[in-house]
Design a protein around this motif. Structure first.
Motif, mmCIF file in Angstrom:
data_model
loop_
_atom_site.group_PDB
_atom_site.id
_atom_site.type_symbol
_atom_site.label_atom_id
_atom_site.label_comp_id
_atom_site.label_asym_id
_atom_site.label_seq_id
_atom_site.Cartn_x
_atom_site.Cartn_y
_atom_site.Cartn_z
ATOM 1 N N ALA A 1 0.663 -1.389 -0.022
ATOM 2 C CA ALA A 1 -0.047 -0.017 -0.007
ATOM 3 C C ALA A 1 0.869 1.228 -0.138
ATOM 4 O O ALA A 1 0.437 2.342 -0.552
ATOM 5 C CB ALA A 1 -0.854 0.058 1.319
ATOM 6 N N GLN A 2 2.059 1.085 0.491
ATOM 7 C CA GLN A 2 2.906 2.206 0.629
ATOM 8 C C GLN A 2 3.995 2.142 -0.876
ATOM 9 O O GLN A 2 4.645 3.040 -0.811
ATOM 10 C CB GLN A 2 3.980 2.191 1.769
ATOM 11 N N THR B 1 -8.009 -4.092 1.290
ATOM 12 C CA THR B 1 -7.463 -4.070 -0.139
ATOM 13 C C THR B 1 -8.535 -3.779 -1.001
ATOM 14 O O THR B 1 -9.795 -4.333 -0.850
ATOM 15 C CB THR B 1 -6.819 -5.224 -0.492
ATOM 16 N N THR C 1 -8.201 8.790 -0.655
ATOM 17 C CA THR C 1 -6.974 9.433 -0.504
ATOM 18 C C THR C 1 -7.246 10.855 0.430
ATOM 19 O O THR C 1 -6.534 11.075 1.418
ATOM 20 C CB THR C 1 -6.419 9.754 -1.755
ATOM 21 N N GLN D 1 -5.286 4.558 4.232
ATOM 22 C CA GLN D 1 -4.325 3.916 3.334
ATOM 23 C C GLN D 1 -4.718 2.584 2.992
ATOM 24 O O GLN D 1 -4.371 1.586 3.601
ATOM 25 C CB GLN D 1 -2.822 4.168 3.818
ATOM 26 N N VAL D 2 -5.521 2.224 1.905
ATOM 27 C CA VAL D 2 -5.719 1.152 1.369
ATOM 28 C C VAL D 2 -4.873 0.426 0.395
ATOM 29 O O VAL D 2 -4.172 1.413 -0.414
ATOM 30 C CB VAL D 2 -7.300 1.024 0.808
ATOM 31 N N LEU D 3 -4.989 -0.703 0.145
ATOM 32 C CA LEU D 3 -4.054 -1.263 -1.185
ATOM 33 C C LEU D 3 -4.954 -1.221 -2.457
ATOM 34 O O LEU D 3 -6.273 -1.941 -2.153
ATOM 35 C CB LEU D 3 -3.619 -2.611 -0.811
ATOM 36 N N TRP D 4 -4.594 -0.676 -3.254
ATOM 37 C CA TRP D 4 -5.382 -0.712 -4.472
ATOM 38 C C TRP D 4 -4.931 -1.601 -5.528
ATOM 39 O O TRP D 4 -3.894 -1.589 -5.837
ATOM 40 C CB TRP D 4 -5.152 0.593 -5.280
ATOM 41 N N THR E 1 -1.054 8.261 -6.615
ATOM 42 C CA THR E 1 -1.306 7.400 -5.717
ATOM 43 C C THR E 1 -0.439 6.143 -6.014
ATOM 44 O O THR E 1 -0.220 5.986 -7.164
ATOM 45 C CB THR E 1 -2.746 7.285 -5.668
ATOM 46 N N GLY F 1 -1.014 -0.976 -6.493
ATOM 47 C CA GLY F 1 -0.415 -1.794 -5.717
ATOM 48 C C GLY F 1 -0.436 -3.354 -5.914
ATOM 49 O O GLY F 1 0.049 -4.220 -5.306
#
Length: 464
Positions: free
Chosen positions: A77-78, A334, A356, A361-364, A404, A407
């Motif tokens: 996610a980062q 996610t 955002t 902070q989700v995982l896309w 963004t 991920g």
């Protein structure tokens, strides 16, 4: 979002006194909520016996493994890792053979090598495997030649053969799903921990498609990796880390009778974990906020995914975050977008921007398969490879424009030389469906189309 609500099952865990092995506050609240896409089990005695046995069987995965995955997904996610999630649309008991499982694992590992080397980024390897036995359907019934029978809902519920006996909803199939998942996981663990996945053997992983352009690219990459490894060896590098890979199991948490029966309380933390898989997702048809699937998944500690179709709004996404990830825990949630090539660039930006701006902070992750399903002129359910590729490109374009993190990639694929999706570098045409179409549900990318996809995504990641 409009979804079909099935009638209350004839009986299910919501109508029996059994509560599974885990006892935890709120874990059974889903029983009193609206629920869709569930079977109508035929025999209550068989159902009760199956649930009772499932409730005391050993876990398929372990809480510590689940916690490791959560950390890995937080890194993705980062932008510090990338999730590769692939496998069958619907697993079948018959296809759970060593050859088919190894081919699927090998293809995922090949894709991961391409992504890792091309994008210089760790890749989280996850299979739609060892549990993907249930499928949502748009209709409860299927009619052929004037005969109407229950629709095929996956091997965990009923059989694919169009007969009354096969199509009845048999709860004992949940036990067979458990044991098939256990044997599949045993084989996967042997492959990924016992030397099969050793990166130094990458050049031996080809499947003989020597005439295919994607194969040539892959062999060239394998030679580059081989030379790099030889250089490292000459420098005295320690290769222990190259002998094994982490490989996680995932499936759609559709059949709540099964998921609830396999939920266990972790002795370390006292929290409930759904031990049927490391990662579970909620489908587009079952993500209603006040319905059973979202409620149940909100109460287990596993990382959770949610499929988001083109009708999703930013407010929908925020409400799902509040329900499934109220603590904003890294790696917990996610969002898997499945909007179609024609919608991705128009529909996705507003959702990503709203999430955002909220600070979540989700995982896309992109699922370029489910939004691009069509029917071929000769009557087969298929997908055009160009459409699949275009949705992936659109996903990366949106995230690049917004700054963004794109991920992950979620694909329906197989390690076999099937013909189910049209196009590719070694083009599949509709005539090939007559001999090489094997899926019992949705069309999958074959081995070479999967590798082509990996090269595209590696290039997009390198640019990003």
């Amino acid at each position: 979002m409009v979804t079909e609500l099935s009638a209350k099952p004839a009986f299910s865990l919501s109508s029996t006194a059994q509560s599974g092995a885990a006892d935890y506050p709120g874990l059974d609240n889903w029983r009193d909520l609206p629920i869709s896409q569930q079977p109508s089990w035929q025999d209550r005695d068989v159902f009760d016996a199956s649930v009772k046995e499932l409730s005391v069987l050993p876990p398929l995965v372990f809480a510590g493994e689940v916690d490791v995955l959560r950390e890995r997904l937080a890194a993705a996610a980062q932008g510090k890792a990338f999730l590769l999630q692939g496998g069958d649309c619907a697993e079948t008991f018959e296809a759970a053979t060593a050859d088919k499982i190894s081919a699927r694992v090998k293809t995922i590992l090949q894709m991961a090598v391409v992504l890792t080397y091309g994008a210089a980024m760790p890749v989280i390897k996850m299979g739609r495997m060892a549990g993907q036995f249930a499928k949502p359907r748009s209709s409860n019934d299927e009619t052929r030649g004037g005969v109407t029978l229950p629709a095929y809902r996956g091997d965990i519920v009923n059989g694919y053969e169009f007969t009354p006996q096969s199509r009845g909803h048999d709860a004992s199939r949940m036990l067979r799903a458990y044991h098939t998942s256990a044997s599949t996981l045993n084989l996967i663990r042997a492959f990924t921990q016992g030397g099969f996945a050793d990166l130094r053997s990458v050049h031996q992983w080809n499947k003989g498609f020597t005439e295919n352009p994607a194969h040539a690219r892959y062999e060239s990459l394998a030679r580059d990796i081989d030379r790099a490894i030889q250089f490292m060896a000459s420098c005295g590098a320690d290769f222990e880390a190259l002998k094994r890979v982490e490989f996680f199991a995932s499936h759609e948490a559709l059949l709540l009778d099964y998921e609830r029966a396999l939920t266990r309380i972790d002795s370390r933390t006292g929290f409930p974990y759904d031990t049927s898989a490391h990662f579970l997702w909620i489908g587009e048809r079952t993500r209603e906020l006040d319905h059973a699937h979202v409620d149940f998944l909100s109460r287990v500690r596993n990382p959770i995914g949610v499929k988001l179709g083109p009708s999703t709004t930013g407010d929908d996404a925020l409400r799902l975050i509040d329900k499934l990830d109220p603590e904003r825990e890294p790696g917990r949630l996610t969002f898997i977008t499945r909007m179609g090539a024609g919608n991705i660039r128009e529909k996705l930006p507003a959702v990503v921007e709203k999430v955002t701006a909220s600070g979540a902070q989700v995982l896309w992750v992109t699922d370029p398969m489910h939004g691009n399903t069509v029917t071929s002129p000769n009557g087969y359910k298929t997908r055009n490879f160009d459409d699949v590729i275009d949705e992936v490109r659109g996903f990366f374009e949106v995230h690049h424009a917004l700054g963004t993190v794109p991920g992950g990639l979620h694909v329906e694929m197989t390690g076999d030389d099937v013909a189910e999706c049209l196009g590719g570098a070694d083009p599949v045409d509709q005539d090939a469906f007559l001999d090489r179409y094997e899926s019992v549900c949705d069309p999958r990318l074959n081995h070479m189309q999967s590798l082509e996809m990996a090269f595209l995504v590696a290039g997009a990641l390198a640019k990003h």
